[in-house]
Design an enzyme around this catalytic site. Structure first.
Site, PDB file in Angstrom:
ATOM      1  N   CYS A 102     -11.051   2.731  -0.237  1.00 24.90           N
ATOM      2  CA  CYS A 102      -9.686   3.105   0.152  1.00 24.90           C
ATOM      3  C   CYS A 102      -9.374   2.283   1.402  1.00 24.90           C
ATOM      4  O   CYS A 102     -10.213   2.190   2.311  1.00 24.90           O
ATOM      5  CB  CYS A 102      -9.618   4.596   0.468  1.00 24.90           C
ATOM      6  SG  CYS A 102      -8.036   5.101   1.174  1.00 24.90           S
ATOM      7  N   TYR A 118      -0.714   8.593  -2.203  1.00 22.12           N
ATOM      8  CA  TYR A 118      -0.680   8.463  -3.661  1.00 22.12           C
ATOM      9  C   TYR A 118      -1.894   9.180  -4.293  1.00 22.12           C
ATOM     10  O   TYR A 118      -1.867   9.539  -5.465  1.00 22.12           O
ATOM     11  CB  TYR A 118      -0.792   6.985  -4.080  1.00 22.12           C
ATOM     12  CG  TYR A 118       0.433   6.107  -3.903  1.00 22.12           C
ATOM     13  CD1 TYR A 118       1.588   6.550  -3.259  1.00 22.12           C
ATOM     14  CD2 TYR A 118       0.422   4.800  -4.407  1.00 22.12           C
ATOM     15  CE1 TYR A 118       2.684   5.695  -3.111  1.00 22.12           C
ATOM     16  CE2 TYR A 118       1.519   3.959  -4.271  1.00 22.12           C
ATOM     17  CZ  TYR A 118       2.644   4.407  -3.624  1.00 22.12           C
ATOM     18  OH  TYR A 118       3.725   3.557  -3.491  1.00 22.12           O
ATOM     19  N   HIS A 140      -7.571   2.820   3.811  1.00 23.07           N
ATOM     20  CA  HIS A 140      -7.475   3.574   5.072  1.00 23.07           C
ATOM     21  C   HIS A 140      -8.846   3.723   5.746  1.00 23.07           C
ATOM     22  O   HIS A 140      -8.928   3.940   6.952  1.00 23.07           O
ATOM     23  CB  HIS A 140      -6.934   4.980   4.819  1.00 23.07           C
ATOM     24  CG  HIS A 140      -5.453   5.058   4.607  1.00 23.07           C
ATOM     25  ND1 HIS A 140      -4.837   4.573   3.489  1.00 23.07           N
ATOM     26  CD2 HIS A 140      -4.476   5.582   5.391  1.00 23.07           C
ATOM     27  CE1 HIS A 140      -3.536   4.789   3.571  1.00 23.07           C
ATOM     28  NE2 HIS A 140      -3.285   5.402   4.717  1.00 23.07           N
ATOM     29  N   CYS A 154      -4.269  -1.318  -2.119  1.00 23.75           N
ATOM     30  CA  CYS A 154      -4.414   0.134  -2.275  1.00 23.75           C
ATOM     31  C   CYS A 154      -5.344   0.371  -3.461  1.00 23.75           C
ATOM     32  O   CYS A 154      -5.014  -0.001  -4.594  1.00 23.75           O
ATOM     33  CB  CYS A 154      -3.040   0.748  -2.527  1.00 23.75           C
ATOM     34  SG  CYS A 154      -3.096   2.519  -2.859  1.00 23.75           S
ATOM     35  N   ASN A 155      -6.489   0.962  -3.186  1.00 22.13           N
ATOM     36  CA  ASN A 155      -7.462   1.213  -4.254  1.00 22.13           C
ATOM     37  C   ASN A 155      -6.904   2.163  -5.301  1.00 22.13           C
ATOM     38  O   ASN A 155      -7.169   2.022  -6.492  1.00 22.13           O
ATOM     39  CB  ASN A 155      -8.743   1.809  -3.665  1.00 22.13           C
ATOM     40  CG  ASN A 155      -9.555   0.790  -2.901  1.00 22.13           C
ATOM     41  OD1 ASN A 155     -10.489   0.209  -3.426  1.00 22.13           O
ATOM     42  ND2 ASN A 155      -9.196   0.546  -1.649  1.00 22.13           N
ATOM     43  N   THR A 156      -6.123   3.134  -4.854  1.00 24.67           N
ATOM     44  CA  THR A 156      -5.562   4.127  -5.763  1.00 24.67           C
ATOM     45  C   THR A 156      -4.615   3.445  -6.753  1.00 24.67           C
ATOM     46  O   THR A 156      -4.696   3.656  -7.966  1.00 24.67           O
ATOM     47  CB  THR A 156      -4.795   5.194  -4.946  1.00 24.67           C
ATOM     48  OG1 THR A 156      -5.669   5.706  -3.947  1.00 24.67           O
ATOM     49  CG2 THR A 156      -4.279   6.300  -5.826  1.00 24.67           C
ATOM     50  N   GLU A 158      -4.131   8.805   8.795  1.00 23.48           N
ATOM     51  CA  GLU A 158      -2.683   8.654   9.060  1.00 23.48           C
ATOM     52  C   GLU A 158      -2.280   9.415  10.327  1.00 23.48           C
ATOM     53  O   GLU A 158      -1.334   9.054  11.004  1.00 23.48           O
ATOM     54  CB  GLU A 158      -1.842   9.136   7.856  1.00 23.48           C
ATOM     55  CG  GLU A 158      -1.930   8.230   6.620  1.00 23.48           C
ATOM     56  CD  GLU A 158      -0.849   7.145   6.538  1.00 23.48           C
ATOM     57  OE1 GLU A 158       0.244   7.317   7.077  1.00 23.48           O
ATOM     58  OE2 GLU A 158      -1.122   6.081   5.923  1.00 23.48           O
ATOM     59  N   ASP A 168       0.871  -1.179   0.000  1.00 25.77           N
ATOM     60  CA  ASP A 168       0.000   0.000   0.000  1.00 25.77           C
ATOM     61  C   ASP A 168       0.905   1.225   0.000  1.00 25.77           C
ATOM     62  O   ASP A 168       2.110   1.122   0.262  1.00 25.77           O
ATOM     63  CB  ASP A 168      -0.903   0.000   1.241  1.00 25.77           C
ATOM     64  CG  ASP A 168      -1.824   1.220   1.287  1.00 25.77           C
ATOM     65  OD1 ASP A 168      -2.334   1.625   0.225  1.00 25.77           O
ATOM     66  OD2 ASP A 168      -2.033   1.786   2.377  1.00 25.77           O
ATOM     67  N   SER A 169       0.289   2.384  -0.212  1.00 33.98           N
ATOM     68  CA  SER A 169       1.052   3.626  -0.129  1.00 33.98           C
ATOM     69  C   SER A 169       1.500   3.884   1.308  1.00 33.98           C
ATOM     70  O   SER A 169       2.477   4.579   1.536  1.00 33.98           O
ATOM     71  CB  SER A 169       0.189   4.788  -0.613  1.00 33.98           C
ATOM     72  OG  SER A 169      -1.003   4.834   0.140  1.00 33.98           O
TER      73      SER A 169
HETATM   74  N1  DGL Z   1      -4.830   3.335   0.946  1.00 31.10           N
HETATM   75  C1  DGL Z   1      -4.891   3.932  -0.362  1.00 31.10           C
HETATM   76  C2  DGL Z   1      -6.120   3.453  -1.097  1.00 31.10           C
HETATM   77  O1  DGL Z   1      -6.654   2.385  -0.809  1.00 31.10           O
HETATM   78  C3  DGL Z   1      -4.892   5.426  -0.448  1.00 31.10           C
HETATM   79  C4  DGL Z   1      -3.943   6.235   0.272  1.00 31.10           C
HETATM   80  C5  DGL Z   1      -3.244   7.263  -0.557  1.00 31.10           C
HETATM   81  O2  DGL Z   1      -3.832   8.256  -1.008  1.00 31.10           O
HETATM   82  O3  DGL Z   1      -2.075   7.026  -0.733  1.00 31.10           O
HETATM   83  O4  DGL Z   1      -6.570   4.118  -2.002  1.00 31.10           O
END
Ligand code: DGL
Length: 269
Positions: A188, A44, A190, A75-77, A154, A12-13
């Site tokens: 996401c 990200y 998070h 990580c969805n992004t 975070e 993940d990011s």
């Molecule tokens: N955890 C990341 C996601 O699932 C997003 C965090 C980020 O913006 O880096 O999209």
């Protein structure tokens, strides 16, 4: 080493991917896991497709250098923006979060109205619209970018009763409430930390998280490829980050629901 005993790579990011690792540990306790959190470059979600794709290639290369048998893009992004590229580049099973969550939501909705919240990049990619309509073309999908949520999480600001995330989430979720969605994808990794606040704002809405959905897909993929680890001893987990191992150990334990006291290693990508 037997192919099946090789570790599963997860990245993940930042810390969010640990919500996915938590589900993997619960369901596949005998698997060995290597987690990489790109904490030096998080978030990200506000970056361009080119930058995210480059970061994802770095993350994949790092995990592959550890001999992983499959990779979970937690990580969805990253999954939304770079999935096609990495699928063409790497000859290894790659499990994402978008398609499994889309499938779960398409099966769960009763009124055919699904909401998705995610980062700017995830929303811009249109990945959820495409994935949900592939499973259920009639379903209406309403997406909302929520750029303030990752920094809040975070920073540890996700508890119910904390007026800051509550106010921010009310503002983000109000338009989806007005659309009368009956299912919401937390798009996401998070966001599961914000589950209680979301549920209190949308009490009658089913909430779908990346962790359980992608873990089901992971089990299926490993099984189809005869890669499930049949060992009866508990698996190991190693953590790698690109910034501050100490703060990862401290904050990460909240995401994964257990102490992270084994050494977290710092890497330079
Ligand atoms: N955890 C990341 C996601 O699932 C997003 C965090 C980020 O913006 O880096 O999209």
């Amino acid at each position: 080493m037997d192919n099946c005993e090789r570790p599963i790579g997860v990245f993940d990011s930042g810390l969010g991917g640990l919500t996915v690792v938590k589900e993997i540990l619960k369901n596949l306790p005998n698997e060995n896991i290597i987690f990489f959190g790109d904490t030096g470059r998080v978030p990200y979600g506000g970056r361009s497709k080119e930058t995210i794709t480059q970061y994802v290639k770095d993350d994949m290369d790092f995990l592959l250098s550890h001999g992983v048998k499959a990779v979970v893009i937690a990580c969805n992004t990253a999954d939304s923006m770079a999935r096609e590229t990495v699928e063409n580049l790497y000859n290894i099973p790659i499990i994402g979060v978008v398609s499994p969550a889309a499938k779960k939501a398409a099966n769960a909705t009763k009124n055919g109205r699904i909401g998705v919240i995610g980062t700017k990049a995830t929303v811009k990619s249109g990945a959820y619209l495409r994935a949900i309509s592939a499973y259920s073309p009639e379903t209406e999908v309403f997406v909302a970018a929520c750029p303030l949520l990752v920094p809040l999480v975070e920073e540890g600001r996700f508890q119910k009763g904390d007026i800051v995330p509550e106010t921010v989430l009310k503002e983000y979720l109000e338009p989806l409430k007005e659309k009368e969605i009956d299912t919401l994808i937390l798009g996401c990794t998070h966001y599961p930390l914000l589950y209680d606040i979301v549920a209190s704002i949308l009490p009658d809405v089913q909430i779908i998280c990346s962790g359980p959905a992608s873990t089901e897909a992971l089990i299926e993929t490993l099984s189809v490829n005869s890669l499930l680890n049949r060992s009866s001893s508990p698996g190991s987990i190693s953590y790698f980050v690109s910034d501050s191992p100490d703060s990862f150990s401290k904050n990460g334990s909240i995401f994964i629901g257990k102490e992270i006291n084994s050494g977290v290693k710092l890497v330079n990508l």
